[in-house]
Design a protein around this motif. Structure first.
Motif, short mmCIF file in Angstrom:
data_model
loop_
_atom_site.label_atom_id
_atom_site.label_comp_id
_atom_site.label_asym_id
_atom_site.label_seq_id
_atom_site.Cartn_x
_atom_site.Cartn_y
_atom_site.Cartn_z
N LYS A 32 -21.88 -1.35 17.98
CA LYS A 32 -21.83 -0.74 16.94
C LYS A 32 -22.49 0.67 17.52
CE LYS A 32 -26.78 0.19 15.73
NZ LYS A 32 -27.33 1.67 16.13
N ARG A 133 -37.05 12.58 16.84
CA ARG A 133 -35.56 12.78 17.32
C ARG A 133 -34.18 14.25 16.74
NH1 ARG A 133 -33.20 6.05 16.12
NH2 ARG A 133 -31.16 7.51 17.56
N ASP A 136 -31.12 19.49 18.37
CA ASP A 136 -31.47 20.99 19.28
C ASP A 136 -30.03 20.95 19.85
OD1 ASP A 136 -32.21 19.05 20.54
OD2 ASP A 136 -33.91 20.92 21.17
N LEU A 137 -30.14 19.89 20.91
CA LEU A 137 -28.90 19.94 22.14
C LEU A 137 -27.90 19.58 21.26
CD1 LEU A 137 -30.98 16.92 24.20
CD2 LEU A 137 -30.20 19.69 24.55
N SER A 175 -28.04 13.50 26.62
CA SER A 175 -28.55 13.34 25.25
C SER A 175 -26.81 12.35 24.45
CB SER A 175 -28.83 14.02 24.55
OG SER A 175 -28.62 13.59 22.85
N VAL A 176 -27.36 10.92 24.51
CA VAL A 176 -25.97 10.33 24.07
C VAL A 176 -25.17 10.65 22.75
CG1 VAL A 176 -24.85 7.87 23.03
CG2 VAL A 176 -26.50 8.25 25.11
N GLY A 177 -25.55 11.34 21.42
CA GLY A 177 -25.13 11.86 20.85
C GLY A 177 -24.77 13.29 21.23
N ASP A 317 -33.19 0.37 24.27
CA ASP A 317 -32.60 -0.44 23.27
C ASP A 317 -32.98 -1.66 23.98
OD1 ASP A 317 -31.69 1.63 21.57
OD2 ASP A 317 -29.98 1.42 22.18
N ILE A 339 -37.39 7.33 26.91
CA ILE A 339 -37.07 7.98 25.95
C ILE A 339 -37.53 8.96 24.17
CG2 ILE A 339 -34.50 7.96 24.45
CD1 ILE A 339 -34.23 7.41 27.92
N ARG A 383 -34.45 -3.08 16.52
CA ARG A 383 -34.96 -3.52 17.63
C ARG A 383 -36.60 -4.24 17.71
NH1 ARG A 383 -29.49 -3.44 18.72
NH2 ARG A 383 -28.48 -1.61 19.27
C1 EPZ Z 1 -28.60 6.83 21.43
O1 EPZ Z 1 -29.13 7.27 20.18
C2 EPZ Z 1 -28.21 5.40 20.31
N1 EPZ Z 1 -28.06 5.82 18.97
C3 EPZ Z 1 -29.60 4.98 20.42
O2 EPZ Z 1 -29.44 3.46 19.83
C4 EPZ Z 1 -30.23 5.03 21.71
O3 EPZ Z 1 -31.96 4.29 21.31
C5 EPZ Z 1 -29.98 6.54 22.08
O4 EPZ Z 1 -29.41 6.63 22.36
C6 EPZ Z 1 -30.53 6.26 23.79
O5 EPZ Z 1 -29.98 5.46 24.63
C7 EPZ Z 1 -26.68 5.42 18.58
O6 EPZ Z 1 -25.76 5.29 19.53
C8 EPZ Z 1 -26.00 5.68 17.23
P1 EPZ Z 1 -29.71 10.61 23.00
P2 EPZ Z 1 -29.37 8.95 20.14
O7 EPZ Z 1 -29.43 12.22 21.99
O8 EPZ Z 1 -27.98 10.00 20.52
C9 EPZ Z 1 -33.60 13.54 22.63
C10 EPZ Z 1 -30.61 1.56 17.89
O9 EPZ Z 1 -31.11 0.65 18.15
N2 EPZ Z 1 -32.69 14.73 22.10
O10 EPZ Z 1 -29.72 10.05 23.69
O11 EPZ Z 1 -29.84 9.71 18.96
C11 EPZ Z 1 -34.18 12.57 21.69
O12 EPZ Z 1 -35.05 12.72 21.27
C12 EPZ Z 1 -30.47 3.22 18.48
O13 EPZ Z 1 -29.11 1.06 17.93
C13 EPZ Z 1 -33.28 16.17 22.17
O14 EPZ Z 1 -34.62 16.36 21.88
O15 EPZ Z 1 -30.58 9.41 21.60
C14 EPZ Z 1 -34.21 11.49 23.27
O16 EPZ Z 1 -35.82 11.50 23.69
C15 EPZ Z 1 -32.00 3.42 18.24
N3 EPZ Z 1 -31.97 17.06 21.04
C16 EPZ Z 1 -33.55 11.60 23.82
O17 EPZ Z 1 -32.81 13.16 23.81
C17 EPZ Z 1 -31.44 16.15 20.96
O18 EPZ Z 1 -30.59 17.21 20.14
C18 EPZ Z 1 -32.14 10.92 23.96
O19 EPZ Z 1 -32.17 10.68 22.84
C19 EPZ Z 1 -30.57 14.99 21.07
C20 EPZ Z 1 -31.36 13.96 21.15
#
Ligand code: EPZ
Length: 429
Positions: A32, A133, A136-137, A175-177, A317, A339, A383
């Motif tokens: 996914k 979530r 900003d990044l 950050s993944v996203g 996850d 995280i 999860r």
């Molecule tokens: C991805 O979310 C996954 N979602 C999540 O899976 C997963 O838990 C997460 O990565 C961590 O591995 C998808 O791939 C669709 P991040 P994402 O940006 O991209 C902070 C599941 O159950 N952050 O890596 O949203 C954030 O708050 C889902 O399938 C900022 O501060 O995660 C977090 O603490 C849930 N500013 C950390 O970084 C930002 O602009 C990591 O988040 C972006 C993130």
């Protein structure tokens, strides 16, 4: 007649009659979290794209609806789990709150919309149960490619006067996203972009492989560094989405926690090395053969102190699922969730089933020695929901899990797969 999603949202529950050892083989579906950014990246191209091995889960359907809402033509191929996407006409550059609110990955359309059309209005995803979530990044990094943005009434309004321009960007935090949004945007920006301190989850590598497969020019030049030359003409091609490592990890724990014996098929063991090593340390017997993992559980689970971390660390996850297994240990374990701020929602429900878990800040202290008892439960996030199923699989009697719509967002045919392994589980509407 098919009921609509809102109805199933209120109604569907799972009933699990547990204390059965799982046995047999299970094939892992497409990922996914790899499919979502790849679907968003399809916005870059007006040529035919065939995607194979998409998991048939709610989040993917929502992302496809989002693409259709902006004008993409998406056809379901006769081949199972495959779609054909073609963006013949100019796409709209608007993603509505209705579509982004249930699936945060909706924000990933921002990068490609800006790269291709220079403007976009995309709903902010808002907070969600597992944490704040923010985005900003994503926004600060896109600004370095030349966009201006404002947030008005919950929508990001972004535009750039000229074509996005390549830049050197170092993410202040992994950050993944944000990494995904920037990879997609810069693969169509003018000139060269260097992204450093990237998240390196296997799903990100899959996104890079996909974009390169349709004509992108992206290269890993360091462990966490990408060099991206902007491309203009993307080409027609087909791509097979990688298998879901979190689904695979979940079935590994299902085997371990029920003292079962499973063959997990269709997953590259190299991408879940961390999970395999930890399960081995905890006492599970694991054998690896190419794309197959054989696992045998034990009634002597060891304890561990562990932190979640970005890849290649232990994934957030998988935190809830691991916690269920640690409840079976004879000694105390500690999990630190590094995280997300609020990802212990399964704890209260697990305690209602007899677990002895206390939380303090981002740490969970798991006493162990738990024989889970059947109970009526409420699922919270994706999860957490699956963690409750894992606990229920070990509990004698009937466990009812309410609000399972979260589960349908991310696990393909979970009841069917578990039933094939001998679980007594059914959906009640
Ligand atoms: C991805 O979310 C996954 N979602 C999540 O899976 C997963 O838990 C997460 O990565 C961590 O591995 C998808 O791939 C669709 P991040 P994402 O940006 O991209 C902070 C599941 O159950 N952050 O890596 O949203 C954030 O708050 C889902 O399938 C900022 O501060 O995660 C977090 O603490 C849930 N500013 C950390 O970084 C930002 O602009 C990591 O988040 C972006 C993130």
């Amino acid at each position: 007649k098919r009921r609509n999603f809102t109805q199933s949202l209120i109604m569907d529950k799972l009933e699990v009659f547990g204390a059965k050892k799982l046995k047999g083989s299970v094939r892992i579906s497409g990922s996914k979290n790899a499919a979502l950014p790849i679907l968003a990246a399809s916005i870059l191209s007006n040529k035919k794209i065939i995607l194979k091995n998409l998991p048939n889960v709610k989040d993917i359907q929502t992302m496809i609806k989002l693409l259709e809402s902006i004008g993409s033509i998406v056809k379901y191929s006769k081949k199972k789990n495959s779609i054909i996407i073609q963006n013949k006409n100019k796409l709209k550059t608007f993603a509505s709150y209705n579509l982004v609110k249930t699936m945060r990955a909706g924000i990933l359309v921002l990068g490609p919309m800006l790269a291709r059309y220079g403007n976009a209005i995309v709903s902010t995803p808002g907070g969600c149960t597992i944490g704040v979530r923010p985005i900003d990044l994503h926004l600060k990094a896109l600004a370095k490619l030349g966009i201006n943005y404002k947030i008005i009434d919950g929508y990001v309004h972004a535009h750039s006067k000229k074509k996005l321009k390549g830049a050197k960007i170092k993410f202040p935090k992994k950050s993944v996203g944000a990494t995904e949004n920037l990879i997609i945007a810069s693969s169509m920006a003018e000139g060269t972009t260097i992204l450093s301190n990237c998240a390196i989850e296997p799903e990100i590598k899959d996104l890079v492989n996909f974009i390169n497969c349709i004509g992108g020019k992206i290269k890993w030049i360091g462990k966490r560094t990408l060099k991206i030359h902007g491309a203009n003409n993307f080409k027609k091609n087909e791509y097979t989405i990688m298998p879901d490592r979190i689904e695979a990890g979940t079935y590994l724990i299902a085997a371990a926690v029920t003292e079962g014996n499973l063959k997990i098929l269709g997953i590259d063991p190299n991408i879940i090395k961390t999970e395999i090593n930890i399960l081995t340390k905890l006492g599970a017997k694991i054998k690896i053969k190419n794309e197959q993992i054989n696992i045998k559980g034990t009634n002597d689970i060891k304890n561990i102190n562990i932190k979640t971390a970005p890849y290649p660390g232990f994934p957030t996850d998988m935190q809830g699922q691991l916690m269920v297994l640690l409840c079976k240990s004879k000694k105390r374990s500690i999990i630190s969730e590094e995280i997300f701020e609020n990802r212990f929602m399964h704890v209260a429900e697990l305690n209602r089933m007899g677990a002895k878990i206390k939380t303090k800040g981002n740490k969970a202290f798991i006493e162990g020695n738990t024989n889970f008892k059947a109970a009526e439960l409420m699922a919270t996030d994706l999860r957490a929901s699956v963690s409750l199923i894992l606990a229920a699989l070990t509990a004698k009697g009937k466990t009812t899990i309410n609000r399972i719509y979260h589960l349908d967002r991310g696990y393909e045919q979970i009841e069917k797969k578990l039933r094939k392994l001998g679980a007594n589980i059914r959906r009640v509407s």
